[in-house]
Design a protein around this motif. Sequence first.
Motif, PDB file in Angstrom:
ATOM      1  N   MET A  32       0.819  -1.182   0.000  1.00 37.46           N
ATOM      2  CA  MET A  32       0.000   0.000   0.000  1.00 37.46           C
ATOM      3  C   MET A  32       0.872   1.259   0.000  1.00 37.46           C
ATOM      4  O   MET A  32       0.543   2.228  -0.630  1.00 37.46           O
ATOM      5  CB  MET A  32      -0.901  -0.043   1.228  1.00 37.46           C
ATOM      6  N   THR A  33       1.995   1.229   0.707  1.00 42.96           N
ATOM      7  CA  THR A  33       2.865   2.399   0.731  1.00 42.96           C
ATOM      8  C   THR A  33       3.538   2.620  -0.610  1.00 42.96           C
ATOM      9  O   THR A  33       3.855   3.749  -0.952  1.00 42.96           O
ATOM     10  CB  THR A  33       3.936   2.259   1.829  1.00 42.96           C
ATOM     11  N   GLU A  34       3.754   1.556  -1.363  1.00 39.94           N
ATOM     12  CA  GLU A  34       4.357   1.716  -2.687  1.00 39.94           C
ATOM     13  C   GLU A  34       3.427   2.500  -3.605  1.00 39.94           C
ATOM     14  O   GLU A  34       3.881   3.321  -4.403  1.00 39.94           O
ATOM     15  CB  GLU A  34       4.674   0.349  -3.301  1.00 39.94           C
ATOM     16  N   GLU A  35       2.121   2.284  -3.497  1.00 37.19           N
ATOM     17  CA  GLU A  35       1.162   3.022  -4.317  1.00 37.19           C
ATOM     18  C   GLU A  35       1.173   4.504  -3.949  1.00 37.19           C
ATOM     19  O   GLU A  35       1.106   5.367  -4.822  1.00 37.19           O
ATOM     20  CB  GLU A  35      -0.237   2.447  -4.134  1.00 37.19           C
ATOM     21  N   ASN A  36       1.266   4.816  -2.664  1.00 35.36           N
ATOM     22  CA  ASN A  36       1.312   6.208  -2.234  1.00 35.36           C
ATOM     23  C   ASN A  36       2.580   6.891  -2.735  1.00 35.36           C
ATOM     24  O   ASN A  36       2.543   8.035  -3.169  1.00 35.36           O
ATOM     25  CB  ASN A  36       1.234   6.314  -0.709  1.00 35.36           C
ATOM     26  N   ASP A  37       3.708   6.207  -2.645  1.00 38.03           N
ATOM     27  CA  ASP A  37       4.962   6.769  -3.131  1.00 38.03           C
ATOM     28  C   ASP A  37       4.899   6.991  -4.630  1.00 38.03           C
ATOM     29  O   ASP A  37       5.377   8.000  -5.143  1.00 38.03           O
ATOM     30  CB  ASP A  37       6.134   5.850  -2.799  1.00 38.03           C
ATOM     31  N   GLU A  38       4.312   6.058  -5.353  1.00 32.84           N
ATOM     32  CA  GLU A  38       4.197   6.182  -6.818  1.00 32.84           C
ATOM     33  C   GLU A  38       3.318   7.383  -7.182  1.00 32.84           C
ATOM     34  O   GLU A  38       3.612   8.124  -8.105  1.00 32.84           O
ATOM     35  CB  GLU A  38       3.599   4.891  -7.409  1.00 32.84           C
ATOM     36  N   GLY A  39       2.237   7.575  -6.452  1.00 32.38           N
ATOM     37  CA  GLY A  39       1.340   8.695  -6.713  1.00 32.38           C
ATOM     38  C   GLY A  39       1.997  10.034  -6.431  1.00 32.38           C
ATOM     39  O   GLY A  39       1.817  10.990  -7.167  1.00 32.38           O
ATOM     40  N   ARG A  40       2.763  10.121  -5.379  1.00 33.28           N
ATOM     41  CA  ARG A  40       3.436  11.374  -5.020  1.00 33.28           C
ATOM     42  C   ARG A  40       4.567  11.714  -5.984  1.00 33.28           C
ATOM     43  O   ARG A  40       4.880  12.884  -6.178  1.00 33.28           O
ATOM     44  CB  ARG A  40       3.988  11.292  -3.602  1.00 33.28           C
ATOM     45  N   ARG A  41       5.157  10.716  -6.589  1.00 31.72           N
ATOM     46  CA  ARG A  41       6.273  10.952  -7.492  1.00 31.72           C
ATOM     47  C   ARG A  41       5.817  11.730  -8.726  1.00 31.72           C
ATOM     48  O   ARG A  41       6.567  12.485  -9.315  1.00 31.72           O
ATOM     49  CB  ARG A  41       6.895   9.622  -7.912  1.00 31.72           C
ATOM     50  N   HIS A  42       4.534  11.574  -9.098  1.00 28.36           N
ATOM     51  CA  HIS A  42       4.022  12.209 -10.304  1.00 28.36           C
ATOM     52  C   HIS A  42       3.284  13.511 -10.038  1.00 28.36           C
ATOM     53  O   HIS A  42       2.736  14.101 -10.946  1.00 28.36           O
ATOM     54  CB  HIS A  42       3.090  11.243 -11.051  1.00 28.36           C
ATOM     55  N   GLU A  43       3.271  13.962  -8.787  1.00 29.95           N
ATOM     56  CA  GLU A  43       2.626  15.231  -8.467  1.00 29.95           C
ATOM     57  C   GLU A  43       3.490  16.370  -8.973  1.00 29.95           C
ATOM     58  O   GLU A  43       4.720  16.312  -8.928  1.00 29.95           O
ATOM     59  CB  GLU A  43       2.422  15.373  -6.965  1.00 29.95           C
ATOM     60  N   ILE A  44       2.830  17.429  -9.457  1.00 28.55           N
ATOM     61  CA  ILE A  44       3.539  18.608  -9.944  1.00 28.55           C
ATOM     62  C   ILE A  44       3.361  19.717  -8.924  1.00 28.55           C
ATOM     63  O   ILE A  44       2.243  20.036  -8.521  1.00 28.55           O
ATOM     64  CB  ILE A  44       2.988  19.046 -11.316  1.00 28.55           C
ATOM     65  N   GLU A  45       4.467  20.317  -8.538  1.00 25.94           N
ATOM     66  CA  GLU A  45       4.410  21.387  -7.556  1.00 25.94           C
ATOM     67  C   GLU A  45       3.958  22.677  -8.237  1.00 25.94           C
ATOM     68  O   GLU A  45       4.389  23.017  -9.326  1.00 25.94           O
ATOM     69  CB  GLU A  45       5.794  21.600  -6.934  1.00 25.94           C
ATOM     70  N   THR A  46       3.058  23.408  -7.582  1.00 24.67           N
ATOM     71  CA  THR A  46       2.563  24.674  -8.106  1.00 24.67           C
ATOM     72  C   THR A  46       3.666  25.715  -8.024  1.00 24.67           C
ATOM     73  O   THR A  46       4.296  25.877  -6.975  1.00 24.67           O
ATOM     74  CB  THR A  46       1.351  25.149  -7.284  1.00 24.67           C
TER      75      THR A  46
END
Length: 61
Positions: free
Chosen positions: A1-15
Amino acid sequence: MTEENDEGRRHEIETPRWTEEQLKKRRQRNLAIAWTLAGLIALFFVVTIVKLGGNVANRPI
């Protein structure tokens, strides 16, 4: 489950955070573009009126 969270955060774009100087330059650039566009519109209008000349009033209605 933590791997999915890390994967999702890796693709976030900072404003991006704009500084006051960047905003001021952006406003100045936008005003320059607006004045240039207004000048071109006025130029096209004047050229059109000059090319039509007095023929505008002589056309049949």
